[in-house]
Design a protein around this motif. Structure first.
Motif, short mmCIF file in Angstrom:
data_model
loop_
_atom_site.label_atom_id
_atom_site.label_comp_id
_atom_site.label_asym_id
_atom_site.label_seq_id
_atom_site.Cartn_x
_atom_site.Cartn_y
_atom_site.Cartn_z
N ASP A 119 0.81 -1.21 0.00
CA ASP A 119 0.00 0.00 0.00
C ASP A 119 0.85 1.26 0.00
O ASP A 119 0.40 2.33 0.38
CB ASP A 119 -0.91 0.02 1.25
N ASP A 120 2.13 1.12 -0.41
CA ASP A 120 3.01 2.29 -0.35
C ASP A 120 2.57 3.38 -1.28
O ASP A 120 2.77 4.56 -1.01
CB ASP A 120 4.46 1.88 -0.67
N ASP A 361 -4.71 -1.07 17.36
CA ASP A 361 -4.71 -0.48 16.02
C ASP A 361 -4.79 -1.56 14.95
O ASP A 361 -4.30 -2.68 15.13
CB ASP A 361 -3.43 0.34 15.81
N LYS A 362 -5.40 -1.20 13.84
CA LYS A 362 -5.54 -2.13 12.73
C LYS A 362 -4.18 -2.40 12.10
O LYS A 362 -3.47 -1.47 11.72
CB LYS A 362 -6.49 -1.54 11.68
N PRO A 363 -3.78 -3.68 11.98
CA PRO A 363 -2.49 -3.98 11.32
C PRO A 363 -2.55 -3.63 9.84
O PRO A 363 -3.62 -3.62 9.22
CB PRO A 363 -2.32 -5.50 11.53
N ASN A 364 -1.38 -3.36 9.27
CA ASN A 364 -1.30 -2.99 7.86
C ASN A 364 -1.03 -4.24 7.03
O ASN A 364 0.06 -4.46 6.53
CB ASN A 364 -0.19 -1.96 7.65
N TYR A 365 -2.06 -5.08 6.90
CA TYR A 365 -1.97 -6.27 6.06
C TYR A 365 -2.47 -5.91 4.67
O TYR A 365 -3.57 -5.39 4.50
CB TYR A 365 -2.83 -7.41 6.62
N TYR A 366 -1.65 -6.24 3.65
CA TYR A 366 -2.05 -5.96 2.26
C TYR A 366 -2.64 -7.22 1.65
O TYR A 366 -2.07 -8.30 1.77
CB TYR A 366 -0.86 -5.50 1.43
N ASN A 389 -9.22 -10.32 6.48
CA ASN A 389 -8.55 -9.10 6.02
C ASN A 389 -9.55 -8.05 5.53
O ASN A 389 -9.26 -6.87 5.53
CB ASN A 389 -7.57 -9.43 4.89
N SER A 643 -7.26 4.67 12.69
CA SER A 643 -6.47 3.45 12.92
C SER A 643 -7.25 2.40 13.68
O SER A 643 -6.73 1.32 13.95
CB SER A 643 -5.18 3.79 13.69
N TYR A 645 -10.48 1.30 12.63
CA TYR A 645 -11.57 0.91 11.73
C TYR A 645 -12.65 1.99 11.64
O TYR A 645 -13.77 1.71 11.24
CB TYR A 645 -12.21 -0.41 12.16
#
Length: 761
Positions: A119-120, A361-366, A389, A643, A645
């Motif tokens: 998501d960069d 906080d919501k993890p940054n899973y792509y 996810n 962060s 949801y």
């Protein structure tokens, strides 16, 4: 038939041509038109079909390319798709092999680059104040393009080495031959391989040329042009901001006008408070319906400020006004506030429980949404297994309980003396339930059959509610809430969802009812359609559209609410909601307007008249109204909600562990708890276990029902599941059939006896 000689394949170009494709043993090889573009190989019966009918597509990133003989080759992606193809000559076959290998290398590289970047890359262009990040993004894009060209050169280099080795072997064999009959055959092979080597070399030269021309084009002149474009964009943004401020100023000045001619009717007013009699703009049967391309519906009514005389004299002097309006504006406001003001509450002997204000906080899973959804077009979303996810750590039962976020509106409605004024608060409550969805793009967990959720806010807010999943196919949830302030809310919601490719439509089915003890007023309404846009590409956003009729079955009063779908061409504010409250005779008494994500206002209608014909010849009604008053405003989101949801303050507390709840409560669901804690891999495994357990339980229940049936006809009803806390009844007042709370839950909680609860977790 003579064929046009295809061009030499170059990296990144679209490659087209005729090939023979194996169909079956009866028809054999059939001539088809193949197109190679963007790492995808597609074929058509004829070139004319390219605009409308594709017969098949295979992704080269995961495909294997194998050569069978001089003219035949095979492309397969592991068993699901296999193309047996044949070219006219070996040279033509090699042209296709070269183009396919180049396209495959490029597709594999782009896929690896996408997985690494995640998501960069921002989906929305940075603001004008973020010039540094914008320039950095452009540099990164240029580097990626140049790197892609280098990869093409490397691929061509490998092919040249491969074909060069084959050519060298042929030349060695030619040197070792004695003069004989096979000399001509060997010479022919050498000639063909030399031709192949020349073709690949040309591709290499073209790739080098592309690389050099691209590198030379990125010079100071190009950077200067980009800087000029950036400055022009900043100037345009500043101009648009100034225009928006001017428009807002003019609109406020117009609304502040108090005296208008009796015959006043302006087309520009048609956008204020409009209500359309057309059907739901989100009709699920129209796959081509685009909410963001929708044009404005013609306005059926407009509102103008009432003449000042209505602020000074009694409404009884105005022809056609009911006795309820026999008061001036000031006395109406004072009585309304007095009737809805809260009486002083005695001090709490027991301190109120402090609820949590944060979750992890919501993890940054792509995860690529399209890779899962592309095979689900047109299917029912509740039947598609989805990883966590795409979820938020709440179940659908908890989301249903969030409708009570603004329970104070029903508390105020219970104190109203006028049924028409009470209708305004009930209508505002129906709109307020959508305010929590504006940023909530996560999907709630599908409840397991028999799952429950209790929301006990008796000490803090004076109400408590219970939800139960009463059906699995179709999924249906029943909800019952009762308040000490004298109202009862019950609803049964069945969600029907369809994925349309570009957007996801969620159509809530079922009825919602609200009953007030003091007046015995019985209200009912239904929900509108929710649409999630930009499923394939872009930032997800949510829209609500459709119409709601809130009906008071005791008095015949009605409020018609219109949720306007978002339109790029509309001059109205986004997410607009308008409504008119009428009595049993159809006479308008109140006008409501606002947005479903911010606030609603209502104003009393003092007089109405037919205005000029509007669009399509429809005669619009002009309502003269008193000054609008705010009836509902959305609570601000807690700090750091983006962060978490985008949960509201109430939503943050819904999954908070609580003692004494039923063993089927959503708070005890293990996969949902693991997701909230950020352990998504374990949550996915646990979710699969629970779903398989539910399927096993259902099969056992069906087998038991078949054994218990005394005849084949009775055995046809295999799944005879009965809800534990609700029973299905016909409501004689509204005519709806829904699950209604039959009692017993809170008594079982007080005794701590949950013997009848199923083991679902």
């Amino acid at each position: 038939m003579s064929e046009t000689k295809p061009p030499t394949p170059t990296p990144g170009d679209t490659y087209k041509g005729w090939l023979f494709k194996w169909t079956n043993y009866i028809k054999g090889y059939q001539r088809r038109w193949f197109v190679l573009s963007n790492g995808l190989l597609s074929y058509y019966r004829t070139q004319a079909e390219m605009g409308h009918t594709c017969r098949g597509t295979i992704n080269l990133a995961t495909a294997n390319i194998a050569v069978e003989d001089s003219c035949n080759f095979v492309i397969s992606n592991g068993g699901a798709q296999t193309y047996h193809l044949k070219a006219n000559t070996e040279v033509e076959r090699q042209r296709w092999i070269t183009a396919l290998e180049l396209a495959k290398a490029r597709a594999v590289h782009m896929q690896a680059e996408s997985d690494d970047s995640g998501d960069d890359c921002p989906a929305v262009p940075p603001a004008s104040g973020q010039g540094g990040s914008c320039r950095n993004s452009e540099v990164q894009s240029t580097l990626r393009t140049l790197n892609s060209k280098v990869e093409d050169l490397a691929t061509c280099n490998d092919l040249i080495v491969k074909h060069g080795s084959a050519l060298q072997r042929s030349l060695s064999e030619l040197e070792g031959l004695r003069v004989g009959g096979d000399m001509g055959e060997k010479i022919r092979q050498v000639t063909e391989r030399a031709t192949l080597f020349r073709i690949t070399s040309n591709a290499m030269i073209n790739a080098c040329g592309d690389f050099l021309s691209l590198a030379q084009s990125h010079s100071k002149r190009w950077q200067k042009a980009l800087q000029g474009e950036r400055e022009q964009r900043v100037r345009l943004e500043e101009t648009l901001e100034q225009l928006a401020k001017q428009h807002n100023h003019l609109e406020r000045a117009f609304r502040g006008a108090t005296v208008l001619p009796p015959s006043f009717s302006s087309p520009t007013l048609g956008n204020k408070g409009s209500v359309s009699g057309k059907g739901d703009a989100s009709d699920e049967d129209d796959d081509d319906n685009e909410f963001f391309d929708a044009m404005e519906d013609p306005a059926e009514f407009i509102t103008v400020p009432a003449d000042p005389k209505y602020h000074r004299r009694s409404g009884s002097n105005v022809s056609g006004l009911s006795s309820e309006t026999g008061m001036d504006d000031q006395s109406f406001d004072e009585l309304s506030l007095a009737s809805n003001s809260e009486s002083p509450q005695p001090l709490e002997i027991e301190p109120v429980r402090q609820r949590r204000t944060r979750i992890p906080d919501k993890p940054n899973y792509y995860l690529n949404l399209w890779s899962i959804m592309k095979n689900c077009i047109g299917k029912e979303l509740s039947k598609i297994p989805m990883p966590v996810n795409f979820n938020e750590p709440l179940s659908m039962l908890q989301r249903l309980s969030e409708d009570l976020e603004y329970y104070e509106l029903l508390d105020k409605a219970a104190k109203c003396q006028s049924s028409l004024e009470q209708m305004c608060y009930v209508a505002a409550f129906t709109v307020s339930s959508y305010s929590t969805t504006v940023h909530r793009t996560g999907k709630p967990f599908n409840p397991l059959l028999g799952e429950t959720f209790e929301l006990d806010r008796l000490k803090e807010c004076g109400y408590r509610s219970l939800c139960e999943q009463v059906s699995h196919h179709p999924p249906a949830a029943a909800h019952h809430a009762v308040s000490e302030k004298g109202w009862t809310l019950r609803q049964e919601i069945t969600l029907s969802s369809k994925f349309r490719g570009k957007y996801l439509s969620i159509m809530p089915l079922g009825a919602i009812q609200c009953v007030f003890d003091k007046s015995n007023n019985h209200y009912s309404w239904k929900k509108v359609t929710t649409t999630v846009h930009n499923i394939i590409v872009g930032k997800l956003w949510i829209d609500q559209s459709g119409e709601i009729d809130v009906v008071n079955h005791r008095t015949g009063d009605r409020c018609h609410l219109k949720f306007a779908p978002y339109s790029y061409f509309s001059r109205d504010v986004p997410r607009k909601v308008t409504g008119v409250v009428t009595d049993k005779d159809g006479k308008a008494h109140y006008v409501l307007s606002g947005t479903w994500d911010d606030k609603m206002e209502f104003s009393r209608v003092m007089q109405s008249s037919k205005g000029e014909n509007g669009t399509e010849g429809k005669q619009r009604t002009v309502y003269q109204t008193l000054k609008a008053k705010e009836i509902w405003k959305k609570n601000p989101l807690p700090e750091g909600a983006e962060s978490m949801y985008f949960f509201s303050s109430l939503a943050l507390t819904l999954n908070e562990p609580e003692e004494g709840v039923a063993p089927t409560d959503s708070r005890l669901r293990p996969d949902q708890r693991l997701m909230e804690d950020g352990r998504w891999d374990e949550a996915n495994a646990e979710k699969q276990r629970l779903e398989e357990k539910q399927r096993t339980t259902r099969r056992e229940r069906e087998r038991e029902a078949v054994k218990a049936a005394s005849s084949p006809e009775e055995g046809a009803h295999q799944d005879n599941y009965q809800a534990l806390w609700f029973e299905k009844l016909d409501d004689p007042i509204s005519g709806d059939t829904l699950h209604i709370y039959k009692g017993g839950y809170w008594e079982a909680k007080e005794q701590g006896c949950w013997d009848g609860c199923p083991d679902i977790f």
